[in-house]
Structures are given as C-alpha cells and as structure tokens.
Design a protein around this motif. Structure first.
Motif, mmCIF file in Angstrom:
data_model
loop_
_atom_site.group_PDB
_atom_site.id
_atom_site.type_symbol
_atom_site.label_atom_id
_atom_site.label_comp_id
_atom_site.label_asym_id
_atom_site.label_seq_id
_atom_site.Cartn_x
_atom_site.Cartn_y
_atom_site.Cartn_z
ATOM 1 N N ARG A 79 0.835 -1.206 0.000
ATOM 2 C CA ARG A 79 0.000 0.000 0.000
ATOM 3 C C ARG A 79 0.866 1.252 0.000
ATOM 4 N NH1 ARG A 79 -2.611 3.032 3.878
ATOM 5 N NH2 ARG A 79 -2.435 1.636 5.669
ATOM 6 N N PHE A 98 -9.481 -6.663 6.227
ATOM 7 C CA PHE A 98 -9.726 -5.262 6.563
ATOM 8 C C PHE A 98 -8.670 -4.772 7.557
ATOM 9 C CE2 PHE A 98 -11.608 -1.954 9.217
ATOM 10 C CZ PHE A 98 -12.085 -1.059 8.265
ATOM 11 N N THR A 157 -5.875 -1.797 6.825
ATOM 12 C CA THR A 157 -6.051 -0.532 7.530
ATOM 13 C C THR A 157 -5.011 -0.307 8.630
ATOM 14 O OG1 THR A 157 -7.669 -1.548 9.033
ATOM 15 C CG2 THR A 157 -8.520 -0.435 7.060
ATOM 16 N N ASP A 192 0.714 -0.537 6.238
ATOM 17 C CA ASP A 192 0.875 -0.118 4.842
ATOM 18 C C ASP A 192 1.969 -0.930 4.150
ATOM 19 O OD1 ASP A 192 3.152 0.881 6.010
ATOM 20 O OD2 ASP A 192 2.816 2.979 5.442
ATOM 21 N N VAL A 203 -8.392 -0.824 -2.706
ATOM 22 C CA VAL A 203 -7.182 -0.143 -2.235
ATOM 23 C C VAL A 203 -6.290 0.292 -3.392
ATOM 24 C CG1 VAL A 203 -5.083 -0.395 -0.852
ATOM 25 C CG2 VAL A 203 -7.237 -1.382 -0.050
ATOM 26 N N THR A 222 -1.487 4.524 13.491
ATOM 27 C CA THR A 222 -2.055 3.944 12.273
ATOM 28 C C THR A 222 -1.478 4.637 11.041
ATOM 29 O OG1 THR A 222 -4.109 3.525 13.472
ATOM 30 C CG2 THR A 222 -4.189 3.375 11.070
ATOM 31 N N LEU A 230 -4.313 6.463 5.546
ATOM 32 C CA LEU A 230 -5.111 5.779 4.531
ATOM 33 C C LEU A 230 -6.217 6.726 4.093
ATOM 34 C CD1 LEU A 230 -5.869 3.200 2.924
ATOM 35 C CD2 LEU A 230 -7.271 2.515 4.888
ATOM 36 N N PRO A 273 -9.518 8.310 3.482
ATOM 37 C CA PRO A 273 -10.799 7.982 4.119
ATOM 38 C C PRO A 273 -11.786 7.315 3.175
ATOM 39 C CG PRO A 273 -10.101 10.203 4.718
ATOM 40 C CD PRO A 273 -9.160 9.734 3.650
ATOM 41 N N ARG A 324 -10.866 3.627 3.046
ATOM 42 C CA ARG A 324 -11.276 2.957 4.289
ATOM 43 C C ARG A 324 -12.790 2.743 4.296
ATOM 44 N NH1 ARG A 324 -9.005 2.261 9.372
ATOM 45 N NH2 ARG A 324 -10.558 1.854 10.993
ATOM 46 N N GLU A 325 -13.536 3.752 3.887
ATOM 47 C CA GLU A 325 -14.990 3.624 3.865
ATOM 48 C C GLU A 325 -15.417 2.563 2.867
ATOM 49 O OE1 GLU A 325 -18.943 6.398 2.951
ATOM 50 O OE2 GLU A 325 -16.960 7.330 3.171
ATOM 51 N N ALA A 336 -14.836 -0.811 4.423
ATOM 52 C CA ALA A 336 -15.822 -1.086 5.470
ATOM 53 C C ALA A 336 -17.169 -1.454 4.866
ATOM 54 C CB ALA A 336 -15.955 0.121 6.391
#
Length: 513
Positions: free
Chosen positions: A109, A185, A189, A192, A215, A484, A487, A489, A492-493, A496
């Motif tokens: 990532r 997940f 998240t 990286d 991603v 963390t 990433l 957002p 990430r959303e 999820a």
C-alpha cells in the motif's frame, strides 16, 4: 562493502528505550552478498530431479477439483476422472514451469515498502496460521480478533518484518464464514506494508482480490499486491480448497507460494532423498497448474519438509534433517529459475525459552544462508506452529535485525583501518578515548534492543529479568507507540462497506464444505 551507516541524532539517543531502539531499526530491502550455501552436488541434484519426474509420470497425483482436471486434460496429461488422479509427462510440467517469472515485485500500500521477490533478495514475513496466542500478561488462549490486530500492529512497528499482515492468529471469536473479511480489513487498515492472504478456496480469495481493488484500483493484476501459501495435502494430493485458491490467485496475477508439507517417515519415506524428490514433484505440479491456468502468474516454490519424532510421531521442527531439506530445496528452486520459500522461526518449544531459541536458529540460519527469497514464519512461532508468542516474536525480531546488520557488510577504507590511531596508542594502550573511537562509538556496532550485557550484580539490582520478561516490556512499549499509517478515508470507507455487505451475504455459509 557499503559505507558507514549514518549516526543517530542526539534526540534519538536521549529518548533511547528498548522499544524505541527496535522501532528505529530501518526498513531495508535485504540482498544477500553471499554465495548460497549448497549441499547437493550437480549429479545428486539431477538424481533428485529425475526421481521427481518419475513420480509425476508413473505415480501421479490426486487433484480433487473438476476444473483442475479439465485443465490437465486439455494440456495433454493422462487423467482418471473417477479417481481424480493425474499422471503428468515431464515435458509438460517443465514447459509449464518455465513460464513462471524468475523475479517479480510484490507491491505494498505504501510504495516505499514494495518488495522484490527472487534473485538475491530476502523477504521476511511474520508468523501465520496459529490457533492460539500467548504472552506473559494474558497467558495462552484461543486467538481473538483483538490479538490479530495487536500482532499486525507489532509486525508493522518492527521494520525488519517486511510482510506483517494476514492470519497471524486465527480470530476464533469471529464466525468462520466472514472471518477472512475482518482479517483482510485489519491488514489493509492497520499496516501499509505488503499484504499476505490465505488461499482457502475461491470465495475467500475472491473477496481478498475485490478488497485489494478498492485499495489499489483495477490494476491489481499488473503486479501482485497479495500472496498466500498453497499447501499440498501431502502425500501427492491437492484438495479442492487449495486448488480454488491457487487458480483464483493465478488468474488475477497474485502470488501463490506452492508448498508441500512433508514429514519424513509419515507423509514420505523416511529418507531425505525420497522426501525431496516427492516435495519437488508436488511443488512443480502445483506451479505447472498455475501456469496452465494463467501463463506468467507469479509463484514461489515452497519447501516445508522435516522429519517426524520417532518417539511421539509428531513433527520435529528445526532438525539437521530439516536443514538439509531447506538448503537442497533452495537448490532445486534455483534449478527451475523460481523464487524459493522456507521458514525462519520453527520450533516445538512450549515457551519462549532456550529450546525455542536454539531450534529457531536451526531454522533461520539454513534459510538465510541458502538464500531463501521468502522466509515464512520469520517471527513468533511456538509450540510446533499452534501458538504465536508475543515474547518469542520480539526475540525473533532481534535475531532478524542482527541478520539484517550482518548482511549489510562492513566498511573497508583508509579511515576504517585507522592506522594512525594504532600507531598513536601503541602496544599496551587502549582506544576508548581516541578521536576515532569517540567519533564512531555510537554506531560502530549492532545496537541490541533486547540483549542484557550487564554484570550479574547490576542485572540483579535492576530486577533480574530474563529475556522473555524484557521482550514483554518491548512489545508493550511498541503497542503504546503504535500509530495507524495514513489511509485515504474514501478507501477505508469503501473497505468497510464491502466487509459489511459481504458479512451479511456470507453469514451462516460453510466456506469449507
């Protein structure tokens, strides 16, 4: 030899703590400057090759998957559909294996964590697949999602670990039907670095690839972004679940680490030569199947051959026989121009004790000196692979960091020889106060974050902690310091939302039927 490494600045030295020292170890791509250790001479290697060709042609393997049987039949292999058994001509296998890339890049990532696979490169991946987690705070218990997330954080914080994610422990408090979604997940998240998945059938690998597209975008097939071990059900059998993962990964350009698991005396004859011939036949058959399904798909030749303990009948990890198998397995992989996988922290100890340490060294040294390109289970392994130990993880990372330093080499230059200092000090003196020592002492040697080199009295006055207790303090410090990685957002959303949608769809589904 490389130049001197840069000195730590004063702020780093003032803030020294064992956990901070570990975290300060640089993320570095490892390249071995050493000629790979070899045990089998060319004639012996050819004999092992020929024996494995005989197994493929005259004994054959089971492939418990209709699509795999179709692929073999179209390629010209002899197939018994009812028995689900395949005999494979050596020319067919070798032509297919030759399509596999000798080198490739495993993308992360964070592009600064991309990994070259093959050649003289060495990649270190954390433990995987454990049922239990153990540490000195909570004891030994079935793995949980919280344990998994802590371990991903720890492996991410340890820069010597190149691949931290995947099934570091089985989250047994999450239903099996969607456990993989939460695992992937968490891997995407919380880290990286490069991602490791599992090759458990078509549904799980399909979900992993779908999440990777969220991603990385739609170009996941251009260069792999995840990989997983494909275990052969030795002796001589590929089951439907592993084949499903292998074919799915191959067709989407992801990495299959094709690995027979052979215990000499149980899954193969008791002799090392026979076990290696069987390992070779099984690995090449899976690699060839991947290439027939998707020519050029990235693969790694895996070796996981050791002996049984003849007293208990259980696996005996990190034995001299296992070391032979690692070294000759690497020779075989190079013969077919394939990257090679072995393991780095295998042991059968029940705690992070002396047995765990010395058995691990019998696994790690053969792996690195034979130039293993992908070292699986590089840290954390305990109890024959049933348990991941937080303390053992830190102890193993110390060994890996020392190897990273060792492979980096040392400076040879006029300044390094310091002949003027030798002349100035002369016979019977010391070099503690010379300008040369004063300028270099901060970074002259590998700086251990775990080892205690005090005398007995200062050690006792400081609490008398053994290695495991010191390791406990380090992993606790790392978790407190964890941050963390950034990433987007939106990504990430998107992850999820995908997880929530698929959890609903898969609830109650038996993925291992």
């Amino acid at each position: 030899m490389p130049k001197r490494r840069p000195r730590r600045d004063r702020a780093q030295r003032r803030q020294y703590s064992p956990a901070a020292a570990l975290q300060a170890q640089p993320f570095r791509l490892l390249h071995s400057p050493l000629a790979p250790l070899e045990l089998a001479d060319p004639e012996q290697l050819e004999q092992i090759h020929l024996a494995s060709m005989d197994i493929l042609e005259n004994i054959g393997l089971d492939f418990f998957d209709e699509e795999a049987l179709d692929i073999w039949e179209r390629a010209g292999a002899r197939v018994d559909r009812q028995a689900r058994h395949v005999w494979i001509d050596r020319s067919l296998v070798l032509e297919a294996v030759a399509m596999a890339p000798e080198r490739f890049t495993w993308r992360a990532r964070n592009p600064s964590h991309d990994l070259p696979i093959g050649g003289d490169s060495i990649v270190l991946a954390a433990n995987a697949g454990m049922a239990y987690s153990s540490n000195l705070v909570r004891g030994r218990r079935p793995g949980t999602q919280a344990d998994l997330e802590e371990l991903i954080k720890l492996a991410t914080m340890c820069n010597v670990i190149h691949i931290p994610g995947g099934a570091l422990v089985e989250a047994q408090d999450v239903p099996v039907s969607f456990r993989h979604l939460r695992r992937t997940f968490a891997s995407f998240t919380l880290s990286d670095k490069a991602l490791r998945g599992v090759s458990h059938g078509r549904i799980i690998t399909g979900d992993d690839i779908a999440m990777a597209r969220i991603v990385f975008g739609d170009d996941v097939s251009s260069s792999p972004v995840m990989g997983a071990v494909v275990n052969v059900n030795s002796p001589l059998r590929y089951d439907e679940r592993m084949i499903g993962g292998l074919l799915t990964y191959a067709r989407h350009g992801q990495v299959s680490i094709v690995t027979p698991f052979i215990l000499m005396g149980a899954m193969s004859p008791v002799t090392i030569a026979s076990a290696l011939a069987q390992q070779n036949a099984e690995a090449l058959a899976g690699i060839a199947l991947a290439q027939l399904a998707a020519p050029g798909a990235p693969v790694i030749y895996g070796g996981f051959t050791t002996n049984v303990d003849m007293r208990s009948g259980g696996p005996a990890f990190s034995t001299p026989e296992g070391a032979w198998a690692v070294i000759v397995g690497a020779q075989l992989a190079r013969r077919y121009r394939l990257p090679y996988r072995s393991s780095g922290s295998l042991n059968t100890a029940k705690s992070a004790d002396a047995q765990a340490a010395y058995e691990t060294q019998w696994s790690l040294w053969p792996a690195l000196l034979s130039r293993t390109n992908y070292v699986h289970h590089a840290a954390g392994w305990l109890e024959g692979g049933l348990t991941v130990s937080y303390e053992k993880f830190i102890i193993d990372v110390e060994s890996l960091a020392m190897f990273q330093h060792f492979l980096g080499g040392f400076e040879v230059s006029e300044q390094a020889f310091a002949l003027d200092m030798i002349e100035k000090v002369g016979p019977g003196g010391h070099h503690f106060g010379t300008p040369h020592t004063q300028a270099r002492y901060q970074d002259a040697f590998y700086d251990s974050f775990l080892t205690d080199r005090q005398g007995y009295e200062p050690w006792l006055a400081g609490g008398g902690e053994d290695t495991a207790r010191r390791a406990q303090a380090i992993w606790q410090g790392l978790l407190k310091a964890y941050q963390t990685p950034p990433l987007d957002p939106g990504i990430r959303e998107g992850l999820a939302e995908y997880v929530a949608r698929r959890e609903e769809a898969l609830t109650g589904v038996d993925l291992y039927q």
